[in-house]
Design a protein around this motif. Structure first.
Motif, short mmCIF file in Angstrom:
data_model
loop_
_atom_site.label_atom_id
_atom_site.label_comp_id
_atom_site.label_asym_id
_atom_site.label_seq_id
_atom_site.Cartn_x
_atom_site.Cartn_y
_atom_site.Cartn_z
N UNK A 10 0.82 -1.21 0.00
CA UNK A 10 0.00 0.00 0.00
C UNK A 10 0.86 1.27 0.00
N UNK A 11 0.47 2.21 -0.86
CA UNK A 11 1.19 3.47 -0.97
C UNK A 11 2.28 3.50 -2.01
N UNK A 12 2.72 2.32 -2.51
CA UNK A 12 3.74 2.30 -3.55
C UNK A 12 3.17 2.90 -4.83
N UNK A 13 4.00 3.65 -5.54
CA UNK A 13 3.64 4.18 -6.85
C UNK A 13 4.06 3.11 -7.87
N UNK A 14 3.11 2.54 -8.56
CA UNK A 14 3.30 1.33 -9.36
C UNK A 14 4.51 1.38 -10.29
N UNK A 15 4.56 2.36 -11.19
CA UNK A 15 5.63 2.38 -12.19
C UNK A 15 7.02 2.54 -11.56
N UNK A 16 7.25 3.55 -10.70
CA UNK A 16 8.58 3.64 -10.09
C UNK A 16 8.93 2.44 -9.22
N UNK A 17 7.93 1.82 -8.58
CA UNK A 17 8.20 0.65 -7.75
C UNK A 17 8.63 -0.54 -8.60
N UNK A 18 8.02 -0.72 -9.75
CA UNK A 18 8.43 -1.80 -10.67
C UNK A 18 9.85 -1.55 -11.14
N UNK A 19 10.15 -0.32 -11.56
CA UNK A 19 11.50 0.00 -12.02
C UNK A 19 12.53 -0.21 -10.91
N UNK A 20 12.18 0.16 -9.68
CA UNK A 20 13.10 -0.03 -8.55
C UNK A 20 13.31 -1.51 -8.26
#
Length: 132
Positions: A10-20
């Motif tokens: 919860x709270x993760x920003x989908x695109x930057x979290x996938x890239x990270x």
């Protein structure tokens, strides 16, 4: 190729979290094979559109797929609201995980995926290099 299941919180920003996640696992490139979960709002770029579509409220991720490289990402997603209306488009920052996002990534060897400007399309497009 190495398959990597991940869960975003919860709270993760989908695109930057996938890239990270791809970067954290030493992968310079990956494909998102599948993704499901829920969002608290989403920002999508629709086909041919200049402006982003902002969707607020609870959303279910129906599909999520695309490519991630050190040169950029190209992710598509479809989401549904509580009334069952469905939207889809390019994933942009601003898609915030509500309860969970469960993904399967296919990590590729470093240097295999990249992005470069393609004069035929006018966009930065995927470049696939042979492994090695």
């Amino acid at each position: 190729m190495q398959c990597l299941p991940i869960r975003l919180r919860p709270g993760d920003d989908l695109r930057p979290a996938i890239e990270a996640a791809v970067a954290a696992h030493g992968g310079a490139g990956a494909f998102v094979l599948a993704g499901i979960g829920s969002l608290d709002g989403a920002s999508l770029r629709l086909a041919g559109a200049e402006q982003l579509l902002r969707l607020d409220g609870d959303l279910e991720i129906l599909t999520l797929a695309g490519s991630v490289s050190a040169d950029g990402s190209h992710l598509h997603m479809s989401v549904a609201d509580a009334q069952g209306r469905v939207w889809g488009g390019h994933v942009t920052p601003g898609c915030i995980v509500r309860t969970t996002a469960e993904l399967l990534l296919a990590l590729l060897p470093p240097g295999q995926l990249g992005r470069a400007f393609d004069p035929a399309t006018g966009y930065t497009e995927l470049v696939v290099r042979p492994p090695g």
